[in-house]
Motif scaffolding. Sequence first.
Motif, PDB file in Angstrom:
ATOM      1  N   PRO A 137       9.800  56.721  -8.717  1.00 27.90           N
ATOM      2  CA  PRO A 137      10.593  56.828  -9.426  1.00 27.90           C
ATOM      3  C   PRO A 137      10.268  56.649 -11.178  1.00 27.90           C
ATOM      4  N   ARG A 138      10.739  57.625 -11.840  1.00 26.13           N
ATOM      5  CA  ARG A 138      10.485  57.378 -13.379  1.00 26.13           C
ATOM      6  C   ARG A 138      11.752  57.115 -14.001  1.00 26.13           C
ATOM      7  N   PRO A 139      11.735  56.206 -14.856  1.00 25.02           N
ATOM      8  CA  PRO A 139      13.066  56.065 -15.806  1.00 25.02           C
ATOM      9  C   PRO A 139      13.436  57.083 -16.526  1.00 25.02           C
ATOM     10  N   PRO A 140      14.972  57.242 -16.476  1.00 23.50           N
ATOM     11  CA  PRO A 140      15.431  58.664 -17.146  1.00 23.50           C
ATOM     12  C   PRO A 140      15.084  58.754 -18.600  1.00 23.50           C
ATOM     13  N   ARG A 141      14.806  59.901 -19.085  1.00 19.12           N
ATOM     14  CA  ARG A 141      14.524  60.001 -20.557  1.00 19.12           C
ATOM     15  C   ARG A 141      15.871  59.571 -21.277  1.00 19.12           C
ATOM     16  N   ALA A 142      15.561  59.031 -22.316  1.00 19.56           N
ATOM     17  CA  ALA A 142      16.677  58.706 -23.350  1.00 19.56           C
ATOM     18  C   ALA A 142      17.234  60.289 -24.100  1.00 19.56           C
TER      19      ALA A 142
END
Length: 207
Positions: A202-207
Amino acid sequence: MGLLVTLDYLAVFIFALTGALAASRAQLDLVGFLFIASLTAVGGGTVRDLLLNRDTVFWIAAPWMIGTACAAAVLVFFTAHLLESRRRTLDWLDAGALAVAVPAGTGVALAMGQSPAVVVMMGMATGAFGGLMRDVVCNEVPMVLRQGELYLSAAFFGALTALGLIWLGLGMQTALLGCAAATFLLRAGSMRFGWRLPVYKPRPPRA
């Protein structure tokens, strides 16, 4: 059909050994050994036969298969303490069982004239469900869920190998032997050399 029955018997015996080893790790009594070994031995084939709507589930048509599983359980009950590493032995026996059960399920589906997708799914189900039931009942992390390891993937590509060999015009026996070899080599390579498929990260959500 003789080959398919032989594959079922081999899968029952080897999977029963793994179930009994899992029971030994859980320190169960003899009845627990018999139950876990039998559940592991026939779980995958039972799911296959129910999904394919076969006239009779394979071990009901041949009750001696349960006797085979029980014999394996008794054998392990009296000898498991001699093994240096029951976990490692279980893993390698499970690899062998997978390599027998996948062509057993694949062969049954091919003999019934099922579509390629169903053939592959039945090979995977026959190979995976017995071990999955064993691990869940014994409160172990299921082998099919170990991160990145080739388990279901080995079953998948093994069944595909059988279909490919059939497509090339080779006979059922050759196709199932190729299926067994491909399944075992992939599973063994994952265990021995760390072969893996990419896993989702998983990747952190984009700002």
